[in-house]
Design a protein around this motif. Structure first.
Motif, PDB file in Angstrom:
ATOM      1  N   SER A 156     -77.155 103.843 -51.278  1.00  0.00           N
ATOM      2  CA  SER A 156     -75.770 103.777 -51.764  1.00  0.00           C
ATOM      3  C   SER A 156     -75.100 102.499 -51.255  1.00  0.00           C
ATOM      4  N   ALA A 178     -73.249  99.806 -53.566  1.00  0.00           N
ATOM      5  CA  ALA A 178     -71.835  99.472 -53.354  1.00  0.00           C
ATOM      6  C   ALA A 178     -71.629  97.976 -53.137  1.00  0.00           C
ATOM      7  N   TYR A 234     -73.699  95.527 -54.286  1.00  0.00           N
ATOM      8  CA  TYR A 234     -74.632  94.848 -55.188  1.00  0.00           C
ATOM      9  C   TYR A 234     -74.129  93.462 -55.616  1.00  0.00           C
ATOM     10  N   ASP A 235     -72.805  93.319 -55.756  1.00  0.00           N
ATOM     11  CA  ASP A 235     -72.254  92.030 -56.207  1.00  0.00           C
ATOM     12  C   ASP A 235     -72.615  90.893 -55.251  1.00  0.00           C
ATOM     13  N   ASN A 249     -78.390 109.496 -59.022  1.00  0.00           N
ATOM     14  CA  ASN A 249     -77.309 108.568 -59.362  1.00  0.00           C
ATOM     15  C   ASN A 249     -76.080 109.334 -59.852  1.00  0.00           C
ATOM     16  N   SER A 270     -73.454 107.614 -57.323  1.00  0.00           N
ATOM     17  CA  SER A 270     -72.340 106.993 -58.040  1.00  0.00           C
ATOM     18  C   SER A 270     -71.007 107.364 -57.392  1.00  0.00           C
ATOM     19  N   LYS A 271     -70.957 108.541 -56.761  1.00  0.00           N
ATOM     20  CA  LYS A 271     -69.724 108.950 -56.070  1.00  0.00           C
ATOM     21  C   LYS A 271     -69.579 108.192 -54.747  1.00  0.00           C
ATOM     22  N   GLU A 317     -69.065 104.451 -55.686  1.00  0.00           N
ATOM     23  CA  GLU A 317     -67.965 104.289 -56.650  1.00  0.00           C
ATOM     24  C   GLU A 317     -68.384 103.420 -57.835  1.00  0.00           C
ATOM     25  N   ARG A 318     -69.655 103.519 -58.196  1.00  0.00           N
ATOM     26  CA  ARG A 318     -70.183 102.856 -59.389  1.00  0.00           C
ATOM     27  C   ARG A 318     -71.587 103.412 -59.638  1.00  0.00           C
ATOM     28  N   ASP A 319     -72.089 103.236 -60.872  1.00  0.00           N
ATOM     29  CA  ASP A 319     -73.469 103.644 -61.116  1.00  0.00           C
ATOM     30  C   ASP A 319     -74.418 102.678 -60.433  1.00  0.00           C
ATOM     31  N   PRO A 360     -76.744  99.937 -59.986  1.00  0.00           N
ATOM     32  CA  PRO A 360     -76.963  98.839 -60.924  1.00  0.00           C
ATOM     33  C   PRO A 360     -78.372  98.248 -60.904  1.00  0.00           C
ATOM     34  N   ARG A 408     -79.848 101.749 -65.264  1.00  0.00           N
ATOM     35  CA  ARG A 408     -78.595 101.715 -66.024  1.00  0.00           C
ATOM     36  C   ARG A 408     -78.611 102.619 -67.256  1.00  0.00           C
TER      37      ARG A 408
END
Lengths: 151, 83
Positions: free
Chosen positions: A2, A6, A8-9, A33, A38-39, A42-44, A46, B55
Motif C-alpha cells: 500500500s 500511495a 507511486y507518483d 485492491n 485502495s482504501k 486512497e487510490r487504486d 497503479p 488497472r
C-alpha cells in the motif's frame, strides 16, 4: 505494498516501473485492491500485480520459502539494461522503507548519468557531495568526504 | 483449539493409493534448477512472464518488456497479510 501504491507518483517521476509479485492469483490481487489496498492508499493500485502461484519466479530470485509456500520480502532494482543494481531481502514480519528504495534509484541514476565518473558515498541523497574516482582520490577520500559532516 | 501451522498444497508426485514419490520429484526439481539462471546483483535479471492484475484488467506482465526503463520488482508474502 500500500505504501508503494500511495507514493507511486514519486517512482513515476524517476521513470520507475513497478511489478509486485506474490503467490496469490491475479483474481485475489483484484479483490485485495478493491477491498483493502485502495482504501489504504486512497487510490487504486497503479502497478502490475503479478501472480507467481507455483513460486517459480521467486525461486530464481532466491526469495521463495519452500516450507511456508510463500515469498519473502524481496526488492530488486533493475536498470534500463536489465541489470540488477540492488536487492534487499527480508523475512515477513518487518516492512520496507520506500524512501530508501527511492534514494538508491536516484543514486544509481546519478552514477549512470555520469557513466560512472561520479559515485555516491554512504548516505548520499541528491545535492550531496559525490566522489570522482581516480588516482588522485586514492588515500585522499578523507579530505573530500567526511562521515560526520557529509553523511 | 490447536493452531495449525499454515502450509501450502503440494502434490505427492504419485496417484492415490501409491507411495509418495516426493523424494524423486525433489531431485528432479534440483536438476531443473541447476539449468536456471538465478538473480545476482550486477548481473542481468532472470526474465519472467506472469499472469497479473493491472488497472482493472487481467493481463500478462513480462519483465523484458520494460528493457530501457528502470524497474522495481517487489516480492511479498501474500495479499491480505498484516505488514
Amino acid at each position: 505494498m500500500s505504501a508503494v501504491a500511495a507514493n507511486y507518483d514519486k517512482l513515476q517521476e524517476l521513470g520507475v516501473e513497478v511489478i509486485s509479485v506474490s503467490v496469490d492469483s491475479q483474481f485475489v490481487h483484484k479483490v485485495w485492491n478493491d477491498q483493502e489496498l485502495s482504501k489504504m492508499a486512497e487510490r487504486d493500485v497503479p502497478f502490475h500485480m503479478a501472480s507467481d502461484g507455483p513460486g517459480n519466479v521467486g525461486k530464481v530470485y532466491g526469495v521463495y520459502d519452500e516450507a511456508a509456500g510463500v515469498e519473502l520480502r524481496g526488492r530488486f532494482i533493475i536498470d534500463p539494461d536489465g541489470v540488477i543494481q540492488a536487492m534487499e531481502v527480508m523475512t515477513p514480519p518487518v516492512g520496507r522503507q520506500l524512501s530508501e528504495t527511492i534514494r538508491q534509484v536516484q543514486a544509481f541514476q546519478h552514477v549512470r548519468a555520469t557513466k560512472g565518473a561520479e559515485v555516491c558515498p554512504a548516505g548520499w541523497t541528491p545535492g550531496k557531495k559525490v566522489l570522482k574516482p581516480g588516482p588522485a582520490l586514492v588515500g585522499n577520500v578523507w579530505k573530500e568526504w567526511s562521515p560526520l559532516k557529509d553523511h | 483449539m490447536a493452531e495449525q501451522k499454515a502450509g501450502c498444497a503440494r502434490p505427492t508426485g504419485a496417484v492415490v493409493g501409491e507411495p509418495s514419490r516426493q523424494e524423486k520429484s525433489k531431485e528432479q526439481l534440483i536438476e531443473k534448477e541447476i539449468n536456471m539462471v538465478t538473480a545476482k546483483v550486477g548481473a542481468k535479471a532472470p526474465d519472467f512472464e506472469a499472469p497479473a492484475y493491472f488497472r482493472g484488467e487481467f493481463t500478462t506482465v513480462k519483465l523484458s518488456d520494460f528493457l530501457g526503463k528502470w524497474v522495481m520488482v517487489c516480492f511479498y508474502p501474500g495479499d491480505f497479510t498484516f505488514v
